[in-house]
Design an enzyme around this catalytic site. Structure first.
Site, PDB file in Angstrom:
ATOM      1  N   CYS A  52       1.295  -1.041  -0.138  1.00  0.00           N
ATOM      2  CA  CYS A  52       0.394  -0.202   0.101  1.00  0.00           C
ATOM      3  C   CYS A  52       0.704   1.661  -0.126  1.00  0.00           C
ATOM      4  O   CYS A  52       2.089   1.289   0.096  1.00  0.00           O
ATOM      5  CB  CYS A  52      -1.183   0.094   1.379  1.00  0.00           C
ATOM      6  SG  CYS A  52       0.171   0.237   2.684  1.00  0.00           S
ATOM      7  N   CYS A  82       3.249   1.233   3.136  1.00  0.00           N
ATOM      8  CA  CYS A  82       4.184   0.680   3.126  1.00  0.00           C
ATOM      9  C   CYS A  82       5.197   0.760   1.992  1.00  0.00           C
ATOM     10  O   CYS A  82       5.896   0.818   2.956  1.00  0.00           O
ATOM     11  CB  CYS A  82       3.322  -0.967   3.237  1.00  0.00           C
ATOM     12  SG  CYS A  82       1.926  -1.371   4.031  1.00  0.00           S
TER      13      CYS A  82
END
Length: 86
Positions: free
Chosen positions: A15, A18
């Site tokens: 994501c 991240c």
């Protein structure tokens, strides 16, 4: 000075949060000039063994951040503190 190798794990599924965490860790390591292996952990089962909320960051086997994007400065401070204790 003795150089200490540290394995830094970034826990996340890819994501944006991240990915930003990965970039911040990479920059912190470069700025500190330390020996580090940066590992992206994307397997959901493995992530679940380590953290409840992503992104997560571990130095060796110690979770240092979970559920937030740590800034480059926060990562550098934690890394310095961690390496002093090794």
């Amino acid at each position: 000075m003795v150089r200490v190798m540290v394995v830094i794990r970034i826990f996340g599924t890819g994501c944006p949060k991240c990915n930003q965490t990965y970039e911040n860790v990479k920059k912190a390591v470069e700025e500190l000039g330390i020996d580090a292996e940066i590992v992206k952990v994307t397997d959901v089962n493995e992530i679940a063994e380590w953290v409840f909320v992503t992104p997560g960051v571990a130095f060796d086997d110690v979770i240092v951040f979970e559920g937030k994007i740590p800034s480059v400065e926060e990562i550098k401070e934690e890394l310095k503190s961690y390496l002093e204790g090794k």
